[in-house]
Design a protein around this motif. Structure first.
Motif, PDB file in Angstrom:
ATOM      1  N   ALA A 140       0.814  -1.206   0.000  1.00  0.00           N
ATOM      2  CA  ALA A 140       0.000   0.000   0.000  1.00  0.00           C
ATOM      3  C   ALA A 140       0.852   1.262   0.000  1.00  0.00           C
ATOM      4  N   THR A 141       2.001   1.236   0.657  1.00  0.00           N
ATOM      5  CA  THR A 141       2.822   2.428   0.748  1.00  0.00           C
ATOM      6  C   THR A 141       3.547   2.736  -0.547  1.00  0.00           C
ATOM      7  N   ASP A 142       3.554   1.804  -1.524  1.00  0.00           N
ATOM      8  CA  ASP A 142       4.289   2.005  -2.762  1.00  0.00           C
ATOM      9  C   ASP A 142       3.391   2.346  -3.937  1.00  0.00           C
ATOM     10  N   VAL A 143       2.089   2.358  -3.731  1.00  0.00           N
ATOM     11  CA  VAL A 143       1.169   2.572  -4.842  1.00  0.00           C
ATOM     12  C   VAL A 143       0.963   4.064  -5.053  1.00  0.00           C
ATOM     13  N   GLY A 144       1.219   4.561  -6.256  1.00  0.00           N
ATOM     14  CA  GLY A 144       1.000   5.963  -6.551  1.00  0.00           C
ATOM     15  C   GLY A 144      -0.271   6.167  -7.334  1.00  0.00           C
ATOM     16  N   ARG A 145      -0.392   7.329  -7.928  1.00  0.00           N
ATOM     17  CA  ARG A 145      -1.554   7.580  -8.764  1.00  0.00           C
ATOM     18  C   ARG A 145      -1.409   6.843 -10.087  1.00  0.00           C
ATOM     19  N   ALA A 146      -2.468   6.853 -10.880  1.00  0.00           N
ATOM     20  CA  ALA A 146      -2.470   6.073 -12.114  1.00  0.00           C
ATOM     21  C   ALA A 146      -1.263   6.415 -12.963  1.00  0.00           C
ATOM     22  N   ASP A 147      -0.639   5.389 -13.537  1.00  0.00           N
ATOM     23  CA  ASP A 147       0.487   5.625 -14.416  1.00  0.00           C
ATOM     24  C   ASP A 147       0.168   5.070 -15.790  1.00  0.00           C
ATOM     25  N   VAL A 148       1.104   5.213 -16.685  1.00  0.00           N
ATOM     26  CA  VAL A 148       0.892   4.785 -18.054  1.00  0.00           C
ATOM     27  C   VAL A 148       1.550   3.444 -18.257  1.00  0.00           C
ATOM     28  N   GLY A 149       0.782   2.455 -18.683  1.00  0.00           N
ATOM     29  CA  GLY A 149       1.313   1.129 -18.920  1.00  0.00           C
ATOM     30  C   GLY A 149       2.080   1.079 -20.231  1.00  0.00           C
ATOM     31  N   THR A 150       2.745  -0.040 -20.451  1.00  0.00           N
ATOM     32  CA  THR A 150       3.522  -0.184 -21.673  1.00  0.00           C
ATOM     33  C   THR A 150       2.625  -0.364 -22.886  1.00  0.00           C
ATOM     34  N   VAL A 151       1.381  -0.784 -22.640  1.00  0.00           N
ATOM     35  CA  VAL A 151       0.450  -0.987 -23.745  1.00  0.00           C
ATOM     36  C   VAL A 151      -0.888  -0.374 -23.366  1.00  0.00           C
ATOM     37  N   GLY A 152      -1.425   0.489 -24.230  1.00  0.00           N
ATOM     38  CA  GLY A 152      -2.823   0.852 -24.091  1.00  0.00           C
ATOM     39  C   GLY A 152      -3.152   2.001 -23.193  1.00  0.00           C
ATOM     40  N   GLY A 153      -2.220   2.889 -22.833  1.00  0.00           N
ATOM     41  CA  GLY A 153      -2.583   4.087 -22.105  1.00  0.00           C
ATOM     42  C   GLY A 153      -2.628   3.922 -20.598  1.00  0.00           C
ATOM     43  N   PRO A 154      -3.367   4.834 -19.902  1.00  0.00           N
ATOM     44  CA  PRO A 154      -3.357   4.865 -18.443  1.00  0.00           C
ATOM     45  C   PRO A 154      -3.846   3.559 -17.834  1.00  0.00           C
ATOM     46  N   ARG A 155      -3.191   3.163 -16.735  1.00  0.00           N
ATOM     47  CA  ARG A 155      -3.615   1.973 -16.013  1.00  0.00           C
ATOM     48  C   ARG A 155      -4.682   2.338 -14.995  1.00  0.00           C
ATOM     49  N   ARG A 156      -5.546   1.393 -14.692  1.00  0.00           N
ATOM     50  CA  ARG A 156      -6.639   1.616 -13.753  1.00  0.00           C
ATOM     51  C   ARG A 156      -6.187   1.253 -12.349  1.00  0.00           C
ATOM     52  N   ARG A 157      -6.449   2.154 -11.437  1.00  0.00           N
ATOM     53  CA  ARG A 157      -6.187   1.841 -10.034  1.00  0.00           C
ATOM     54  C   ARG A 157      -7.300   0.938  -9.519  1.00  0.00           C
ATOM     55  N   ARG A 158      -6.915  -0.072  -8.775  1.00  0.00           N
ATOM     56  CA  ARG A 158      -7.874  -1.068  -8.308  1.00  0.00           C
ATOM     57  C   ARG A 158      -7.714  -1.304  -6.808  1.00  0.00           C
ATOM     58  N   ALA A 159      -8.817  -1.672  -6.168  1.00  0.00           N
ATOM     59  CA  ALA A 159      -8.815  -2.134  -4.777  1.00  0.00           C
ATOM     60  C   ALA A 159      -9.462  -3.511  -4.753  1.00  0.00           C
ATOM     61  N   TYR A 160      -8.895  -4.400  -3.971  1.00  0.00           N
ATOM     62  CA  TYR A 160      -9.439  -5.743  -3.771  1.00  0.00           C
ATOM     63  C   TYR A 160      -9.759  -5.885  -2.286  1.00  0.00           C
ATOM     64  N   ILE A 161     -10.977  -6.295  -2.016  1.00  0.00           N
ATOM     65  CA  ILE A 161     -11.475  -6.318  -0.642  1.00  0.00           C
ATOM     66  C   ILE A 161     -11.820  -7.746  -0.261  1.00  0.00           C
ATOM     67  N   GLY A 162     -11.273  -8.223   0.864  1.00  0.00           N
ATOM     68  CA  GLY A 162     -11.605  -9.535   1.396  1.00  0.00           C
ATOM     69  C   GLY A 162     -12.672  -9.431   2.469  1.00  0.00           C
ATOM     70  N   SER A 163     -13.372 -10.538   2.720  1.00  0.00           N
ATOM     71  CA  SER A 163     -14.436 -10.532   3.732  1.00  0.00           C
ATOM     72  C   SER A 163     -14.690 -11.949   4.222  1.00  0.00           C
ATOM     73  N   PHE A 164     -15.416 -12.045   5.316  1.00  0.00           N
ATOM     74  CA  PHE A 164     -15.768 -13.347   5.897  1.00  0.00           C
ATOM     75  C   PHE A 164     -17.131 -13.785   5.371  1.00  0.00           C
ATOM     76  N   THR A 165     -17.146 -14.779   4.493  1.00  0.00           N
ATOM     77  CA  THR A 165     -18.416 -15.267   3.966  1.00  0.00           C
ATOM     78  C   THR A 165     -19.257 -15.924   5.053  1.00  0.00           C
ATOM     79  N   SER A 166     -18.617 -16.502   6.077  1.00  0.00           N
ATOM     80  CA  SER A 166     -19.350 -17.145   7.164  1.00  0.00           C
ATOM     81  C   SER A 166     -20.116 -16.140   8.012  1.00  0.00           C
ATOM     82  N   ALA A 167     -19.783 -14.846   7.874  1.00  0.00           N
ATOM     83  CA  ALA A 167     -20.493 -13.794   8.601  1.00  0.00           C
ATOM     84  C   ALA A 167     -21.321 -12.928   7.652  1.00  0.00           C
ATOM     85  N   GLY A 168     -21.590 -13.438   6.443  1.00  0.00           N
ATOM     86  CA  GLY A 168     -22.413 -12.705   5.492  1.00  0.00           C
ATOM     87  C   GLY A 168     -21.653 -11.876   4.493  1.00  0.00           C
ATOM     88  N   GLY A 169     -20.326 -11.995   4.447  1.00  0.00           N
ATOM     89  CA  GLY A 169     -19.526 -11.227   3.509  1.00  0.00           C
ATOM     90  C   GLY A 169     -19.657 -11.727   2.083  1.00  0.00           C
TER      91      GLY A 169
END
Length: 365
Positions: free
Chosen positions: A7-36
């Protein structure tokens, strides 16, 4: 190599080697046993840091912690069940796709990281670290190549008395030579390595008896030396250690409270991150439901202030591009805060509903 897109190394969107700006993404984990919902995928607004859910997958039970491959194309998840497992997802689109069946690891895995061509899991229930080899495309190769079982016990008073090994986190060092294994049950941090795919302990640093170390973060120093900030769950403090990965042992320097006043039994620190410039450390504490701002001063820390976490039972933190994210497990949301770069003070900016949220991992695609 780095264990994941930290997390401390992620900056704002940059330009990938192919196809223009890269999309910033977040991945969220959760407990399915508690309704996640399992694993959620969210786009991150480049200006505000706001999250918008675009997809997800619920085919792995209780994916409580996630790690992202450096290229951003593969996501790894523990299944925090008694019979623990680790899974790999391809995340080149909005819907995560399993690359193969999950692989068995130890009991109750709570954390994972990438290291030397393997995924490592911290198995809380069995007090162990398990290594699973990876294929060149990032998929899991079966079976696990080795397990390190921790030994020893920790001590404390009352309900926090003598404890058995409880591995809680694994973190590679910047040099790629070693990794650190945090054990809440033995009140210690082990310096480890992989030998022929088998995790081995090289050294063990004892922390204060009864402290219950849960997670740590490294300062943004070079590969040959840095500070290690260890967050203690059973005593609401951060232990500052000096560490040179080439010398192996950690050197504890002192402790700093994360709360100005916390009755015993009511405060359980959970997660911490360090600012990219190394000036601040932020921690989350369950029970009191606050975020703590600590300033780095020389070889130590100073508690600056605490602010409400925006929900209930903050389990994990992530930071990117001036925004601090909090996974609030029991209130079922991920809240984000805009951070003042001069004071380190987080100001609440928004939230999304995520039942039983457990972690947030940030990257680009």
């Amino acid at each position: 190599m780095t264990p994941e897109v930290d997390a401390t190394d992620v900056g704002r969107a940059d330009v990938g080697t192919v196809g223009g700006p890269r999309r910033r993404r977040a991945y969220i984990g959760s407990f399915t046993s508690a309704g996640g919902p399992g694993v959620l995928v969210a786009d991150v607004d480049d200006r505000s840091g706001a999250l918008t859910v675009v997809g997800g997958a619920d085919d792995v039970p209780d994916p409580s912690y996630l790690a992202l491959a450096p290229d951003g194309r593969t996501l790894y998840a523990v299944s925090e069940r008694t019979a623990g497992a680790v899974a790999a997802y391809r995340v080149t689109g909005d819907q995560p796709e399993l690359t193969g069946p999950p692989e068995a690891v130890g009991d109750g895995p709570t954390h994972l990281a990438l290291f030397a061509g393997h995924v490592l899991t911290a198995d809380y229930g069995s007090g162990s670290v398990t290594a699973v080899p990876l294929r060149p495309d990032g998929a899991l190769a079966s079976p696990a190549s080795g397990t390190l079982r921790h030994t020893g016990s920790g001590s404390g008073s009352g309900p926090r008395g003598r404890r058995e090994p409880r591995a809680h986190q694994v973190v590679p060092d910047p040099s790629g030579r070693r990794f650190l294994a945090v054990d809440l049950g033995t009140d210690s941090v082990r310096v480890c390595a992989l030998r022929d795919g088998v995790p081995v302990a090289l050294d063990e640093t004892a922390l204060r008896p009864g402290s219950g170390p849960r997670h740590l973060a490294l300062s943004p120093g070079g590969p040959d030396g840095s500070y290690v900030y260890v967050l203690n769950e059973l005593l609401p403090t951060v232990t500052v250690c000096r560490w040179n990965a080439l010398d192996i042992p950690l050197e504890p320097l002192g402790e700093t409270p994360v709360l100005a006043d916390a009755p015993e039994g009511d405060a359980y620190p959970s997660g911490l991150v360090v600012s990219p410039d190394g000036r601040f450390v932020w921690t989350a504490t369950r029970g009191t439901d606050v975020l703590s701002v600590l300033a780095v001063e020389g070889d130590g820390l100073r508690l600056v202030t605490t602010v409400p976490c925006g929900g209930h039972w903050p389990r994990a933190l992530a930071y990117a591009a001036g925004t601090l994210y909090v996974a609030n497990e029991r209130s079922g949301d991920v809240t984000w805060f805009t951070v003042d770069p001069h004071t380190g003070l987080p100001v609440r900016a928004g939230s999304i509903e995520v039942p039983a949220a457990s972690c947030v991992v940030l990257g680009t695609l």
